[in-house]
Design a protein around this motif. Structure first.
Motif, short mmCIF file in Angstrom:
data_model
loop_
_atom_site.label_atom_id
_atom_site.label_comp_id
_atom_site.label_asym_id
_atom_site.label_seq_id
_atom_site.Cartn_x
_atom_site.Cartn_y
_atom_site.Cartn_z
N SER A 11 0.84 -1.31 -0.06
CA SER A 11 0.02 -0.02 0.00
C SER A 11 0.72 1.39 0.04
N ILE A 12 2.17 1.23 0.49
CA ILE A 12 2.80 2.42 0.45
C ILE A 12 3.10 3.11 -0.92
N LEU A 17 2.59 7.84 -3.53
CA LEU A 17 2.72 8.54 -4.90
C LEU A 17 1.57 9.49 -4.85
N SER A 18 0.54 8.96 -4.42
CA SER A 18 -0.62 10.04 -4.08
C SER A 18 -0.36 11.42 -3.40
N ALA A 19 0.38 11.01 -2.30
CA ALA A 19 0.98 12.23 -1.58
C ALA A 19 1.89 13.19 -2.37
N VAL A 304 8.56 3.38 -5.99
CA VAL A 304 8.54 5.00 -5.50
C VAL A 304 9.46 5.76 -5.63
N ASP A 305 10.77 5.55 -4.87
CA ASP A 305 11.92 6.52 -4.83
C ASP A 305 12.54 6.76 -6.19
N PHE A 311 10.34 12.04 -12.17
CA PHE A 311 9.27 12.59 -12.54
C PHE A 311 8.68 13.66 -11.55
N SER A 312 9.27 13.94 -10.30
CA SER A 312 8.78 14.99 -9.56
C SER A 312 9.30 16.29 -9.34
#
Length: 312
Positions: A11-12, A17-19, A304-305, A311-312
């Protein structure tokens, strides 16, 4: 950016990614054809091994910027075609390399000490000590084919033993303090134990066949926590029967489906598989070497990382 998640993961992955501002959509049940009809709406894909991402699929993914594979290999993706379209490919071998190395060592120790056989016998009231005399790891020479994340992690685990570790890889100059890089010929000449740590490619598909096995100077033990199709099972069984291979620890099998979630679609098993499941000198597991509680978290976090970095 909009991301479609095609397999369930920790779930992380969704939470982080949502955060970070990504819009996450989940579709774990639609057919590949149904996904293709809407894939143009997405900038990213997160997948394990649900289906292959081929040229036809990529042609429909007109806005795609990245594919995140929650696992080590990318063989279910047409990588060359994806790269030609500017799609970033993200995998997570760092996430389960420790799990794979521990599993490989566990399988070998179980095989050397006949733990599966002994356990079954004791449960039946049989107390057979001489028949279950084990073999020690110390003094053996390990040959690792493939020396990336998985191979290096396994070599590091072997530092606790008094062993020699050799590695062979298509890349030059990757040996380190844990393994000496040698030619394939030297590895085959010196190894007592062969462990595979290679992806499934045109080069490695069916690599371990009769000719390859017979090029070893002496009988050896085989560990495969990589990909099942790297080994020709029929030739493996012939070598087990002849004693050229002393025993095999197999977390993966040639018969696996590309999703890795199923083995056979029917109950008609090849004769070679029947031998593997009845032999005392084999130990089998269902492609779970990298499948631990800890790696579930690490794999998701790695994806995630890497997504955030790009892309962030």
């Amino acid at each position: 950016m909009k991301i479609i998640h095609l397999d369930t993961n920790h779930s992380i992955l969704l939470k982080q990614l949502s955060a970070a501002g990504f819009e996450n959509h989940q579709d774990y049940t639609s057919s590949k054809a149904e996904i293709e009809k809407k894939i143009h709406n997405y900038d990213g894909i997160i997948i394990r091994s649900r289906f292959s991402i081929d040229q036809s699929f990529l042609d429909k993914a007109t806005n795609l910027k990245f594919i995140g594979r929650v696992g080590a290999g990318l063989e279910n993706i047409d990588c060359d075609y994806a790269s030609s379209k500017g799609v970033e490919l993200i995998a997570a071998p760092e996430g389960n390399r420790n799990a794979v190395s521990e599993h490989a060592l566990g399988m070998l120790l179980s095989l050397f000490n006949k733990l599966n056989k002994a356990d079954k016998e004791v449960r039946k009231g049989l107390w057979l000590r001489e028949e279950n005399r084990g073999i020690e790891v110390d003094g053996k020479t390990f040959g690792l084919i493939g020396y990336g994340n998985m191979g290096k992690a396994f070599a590091k685990k072997l530092r606790g033993f008094d062993v020699t570790v050799l590695c062979c890889d298509i890349r030059p100059n990757i040996g380190d303090e844990n393994a000496t890089q040698v030619s394939l010929e030297e590895l085959q000449k010196k190894s007592d134990i062969l462990s595979l740590h290679v992806p499934e490619t045109k080069l490695t598909h069916g690599m371990i066949d009769g000719a390859f096995i017979n090029n070893f100077n002496r009988p050896f033990w085989l560990i495969n926590t990589a990909r099942g199709k790297n080994i020709v099972t029929k030739d493996l069984v012939m070598a087990l029967k002849s004693g050229k291979i002393l025993g095999a620890a197999l977390d993966v099998l040639e018969y696996e489906k590309s999703s890795f979630e199923n083995l056979f679609t029917s109950h008609h098993f090849p004769a070679e598989f029947d031998y593997l499941i009845t032999s005392d000198n084999t130990i089998l597991s269902p492609h779970v070497a990298g499948w631990t509680l800890e790696s579930n978290v690490k794999l998701a976090q790695t994806i995630v990382d890497k997504v955030l970095e790009k892309f962030s």
